[in-house]
Scaffold this active site. Structure first.
Site, mmCIF file in Angstrom:
data_model
loop_
_atom_site.group_PDB
_atom_site.id
_atom_site.type_symbol
_atom_site.label_atom_id
_atom_site.label_comp_id
_atom_site.label_asym_id
_atom_site.label_seq_id
_atom_site.Cartn_x
_atom_site.Cartn_y
_atom_site.Cartn_z
ATOM 1 N N THR A 74 0.841 -1.209 0.000
ATOM 2 C CA THR A 74 0.000 0.000 0.000
ATOM 3 C C THR A 74 0.867 1.246 0.000
ATOM 4 O O THR A 74 0.643 2.183 -0.781
ATOM 5 C CB THR A 74 -0.927 -0.012 1.248
ATOM 6 O OG1 THR A 74 -1.735 -1.186 1.184
ATOM 7 C CG2 THR A 74 -1.807 1.219 1.290
ATOM 8 N N ASN A 160 -5.321 -8.860 -8.330
ATOM 9 C CA ASN A 160 -5.428 -9.602 -7.076
ATOM 10 C C ASN A 160 -6.736 -10.373 -6.954
ATOM 11 O O ASN A 160 -6.825 -11.332 -6.210
ATOM 12 C CB ASN A 160 -5.283 -8.652 -5.880
ATOM 13 C CG ASN A 160 -6.147 -7.424 -6.007
ATOM 14 O OD1 ASN A 160 -5.990 -6.636 -6.947
ATOM 15 N ND2 ASN A 160 -7.074 -7.260 -5.101
ATOM 16 N N GLN A 188 1.052 -9.094 -6.520
ATOM 17 C CA GLN A 188 0.564 -10.460 -6.706
ATOM 18 C C GLN A 188 1.430 -11.244 -7.694
ATOM 19 O O GLN A 188 1.391 -12.475 -7.710
ATOM 20 C CB GLN A 188 -0.890 -10.450 -7.207
ATOM 21 C CG GLN A 188 -1.886 -9.860 -6.229
ATOM 22 C CD GLN A 188 -2.194 -10.782 -5.050
ATOM 23 O OE1 GLN A 188 -1.936 -11.975 -5.074
ATOM 24 N NE2 GLN A 188 -2.746 -10.204 -3.996
ATOM 25 N N GLY A 209 6.091 -8.074 1.270
ATOM 26 C CA GLY A 209 6.624 -9.309 1.826
ATOM 27 C C GLY A 209 5.594 -10.393 2.080
ATOM 28 O O GLY A 209 5.817 -11.566 1.786
ATOM 29 N N HIS A 210 4.421 -10.003 2.602
ATOM 30 C CA HIS A 210 3.519 -11.030 3.126
ATOM 31 C C HIS A 210 2.777 -11.825 2.056
ATOM 32 O O HIS A 210 2.060 -12.768 2.390
ATOM 33 C CB HIS A 210 2.552 -10.423 4.151
ATOM 34 C CG HIS A 210 1.483 -9.544 3.604
ATOM 35 N ND1 HIS A 210 0.165 -9.911 3.590
ATOM 36 C CD2 HIS A 210 1.526 -8.306 3.069
ATOM 37 C CE1 HIS A 210 -0.564 -8.927 3.081
ATOM 38 N NE2 HIS A 210 0.247 -7.942 2.752
ATOM 39 N N CYS A 334 -15.863 -4.911 1.730
ATOM 40 C CA CYS A 334 -17.147 -4.871 2.407
ATOM 41 C C CYS A 334 -17.244 -3.483 3.029
ATOM 42 O O CYS A 334 -16.369 -3.083 3.781
ATOM 43 C CB CYS A 334 -17.135 -5.941 3.497
ATOM 44 S SG CYS A 334 -18.717 -6.244 4.222
HETATM 45 C C1 PLP Z 1 -2.388 -5.996 -5.964
HETATM 46 C C2 PLP Z 1 -2.168 -5.525 -4.559
HETATM 47 N N1 PLP Z 1 -1.600 -4.332 -4.350
HETATM 48 C C3 PLP Z 1 -1.370 -3.858 -3.115
HETATM 49 C C4 PLP Z 1 -1.704 -4.582 -1.994
HETATM 50 C C5 PLP Z 1 -1.435 -4.011 -0.641
HETATM 51 O O1 PLP Z 1 -0.285 -4.591 -0.077
HETATM 52 P P1 PLP Z 1 -0.025 -4.522 1.497
HETATM 53 O O2 PLP Z 1 -1.026 -5.441 2.130
HETATM 54 O O3 PLP Z 1 1.380 -4.994 1.675
HETATM 55 O O4 PLP Z 1 -0.193 -3.112 1.922
HETATM 56 C C6 PLP Z 1 -2.316 -5.832 -2.158
HETATM 57 C C7 PLP Z 1 -2.744 -6.611 -0.974
HETATM 58 O O5 PLP Z 1 -3.872 -7.034 -0.870
HETATM 59 C C8 PLP Z 1 -2.542 -6.326 -3.472
HETATM 60 O O6 PLP Z 1 -3.110 -7.509 -3.689
#
Ligand code: PLP
Length: 391
Positions: A74, A160, A188, A209-210, A334
């Site tokens: 983000t 995503n 992704q 990372g996650h 949601c």
């Molecule tokens: C395509 C995409 N961009 C950005 C993000 C946001 O990443 P983060 O959770 O590390 O802030 C996500 C997470 O859901 C994602 O799928």
């Protein structure tokens, strides 16, 4: 540790940490040292950060100086779109247009909406086809209408929700001759398809990372050295002065280890997941013949199966599966307790009802054939109950 009966099929939301990431992270958790300090402890922390930066750079095909550590995807997306917009517009006030797809993640879309509301940006969300692929003719027309007014183009590498891969190479080929910077959200895509920053020709790229077996709360924006980026977070001047804040050394070490492993195993991982994913689609369709696979059947993420179940509310179906230990997602937000139809599916031409009847199963490094079997055993009964509840 998750319950051993849990069938976790929500890797697009977040992934369990890999052993190498846990080990790399825990090795530094008890160490003191601010990577900005000049003393020996600070220098040790700095060394871990710089080694991690080199690992990430090597894995992603960029120079170490092009890696800006952030708190995740983000922040990387916000830094990219706001930072590129501000630097381009300040260099030339005519550059106020931003081109993006209508199916970007909210981290991009909402940052763009903010720029529109507060900074005079004109955001053009470009259409996608019924598989979620960017309409390149629409991009070409938007660029050629007045190239000198475009501050940046941002197109995600992989979606995503439905997993559709975007033609990032073509986007770069359209924008580059006009000197327009291109950013891609590869959150992704990393670990699922080959991602090479230098070869891509992109100016900026976001990762986190996650989603690749690393810790939550750490990620990176790769930014080409020559590209000017205005800072979003001000303070101590860390990270080329575009992202201030004391660096999280254990998280960065865990992130680097996860990225390195994800890239090393990408080919093998993708082949294994694609086979499992195809099996999952087959068993679901056998049990529920009118289930519809959304997204691009060919150009999609290997671990993604996004399906609509006509006559169901996705949320009810999700909860029925959850009661049987199967965890997946509707993929959409949601708002105030009311399920919103996904902006991605609406952009692909689906109705609100079709969009609300969808579920995303996303496989990852812990997924097995037993998980697919569990879905096959549960899905028909859950769909039947969800349909009865919705009727
Ligand atoms: C395509 C995409 N961009 C950005 C993000 C946001 O990443 P983060 O959770 O590390 O802030 C996500 C997470 O859901 C994602 O799928």
């Amino acid at each position: 540790m998750n319950d051993s009966r849990t069938v976790y099929l929500d890797h697009a939301a977040t992934t369990p940490m890999t052993d190498v990431a846990v080990e790399a992270m825990t090795a530094h958790l008890r160490e003191v040292g601010n990577a900005s300090s000049l003393h020996a402890s600070g220098r040790r922390a700095r060394r871990v950060v710089e080694e991690s930066r080199e690992t990430v750079a090597q894995a992603l095909g960029c120079r170490p100086g092009e890696v800006v550590f952030t708190s995740g995807g983000t922040e990387a997306d916000n830094l990219a779109v706001k930072g590129l917009y501000w630097s381009r517009r300040d260099a030339d006030p005519r550059r106020t247009r931003i081109l993006a797809t209508a199916v970007e993640h909210h981290a991009v879309l909402d940052a763009l909406a903010w720029l529109e509301e507060h900074e005079g940006a004109e955001v053009e969300l470009l259409p996608v086809d019924d598989a979620g692929r960017l309409d390149l003719d629409a991009l070409r027309a938007a660029v050629e209408r007045d190239p000198a007014s475009v501050a940046l183009v941002t197109v995600m590498w992989a979606n995503n929700e439905v997993g559709t891969l975007q033609p990032v190479d073509d986007v770069v080929a359209l924008a580059r001759p006009h000197g327009i910077p291109v950013h891609s959200d590869a959150v992704q895509a990393l670990g699922a398809v080959p991602v090479d920053f230098a070869a891509s020709g992109l100016d900026a790229l976001s990762v986190t990372g996650h989603k690749v077996g690393g810790p939550v709360g750490v990620g990176a924006l790769l930014v080409r050295r020559e590209v000017d980026l205005t800072a979003l977070v001000h303070g101590g001047g860390q990270e080329r002065d575009v992202r201030s804040g004391t660096l999280d050394v254990p998280a960065i070490a865990g992130f680097a280890a996860a990225v390195e492993l994800a890239v090393k195993q990408q080919t093998e991982h993708a082949a294994r997941l694609a086979a499992l994913r195809d099996d999952l689609v087959t068993v679901v369709r056998r049990a529920v013949p009118d289930a519809v696979l959304n997204g691009d059947p060919g150009g999609r993420l290997p671990g993604n199966a996004h399906l609509s179940f006509p006559g169901c509310e996705g949320d009810s179906l999700l909860m029925l599966l959850d009661a049987r230990g199967i965890e997946c997602s509707t993929g959409s937000a949601c708002s105030a307790g009311v399920p919103q139809p996904s902006h991605v599916l609406l952009a692909m031409g689906r109705t609100s009802d079709e969009a609300r009847s969808s579920l995303r199963f996303s496989l990852g490094h812990t997924s097995t054939a037993a998980d697919v079997e569990a879905v096959g055993e549960a899905i028909a009964a859950c769909v039947e109950r969800a349909r009865a509840a919705h009727a």
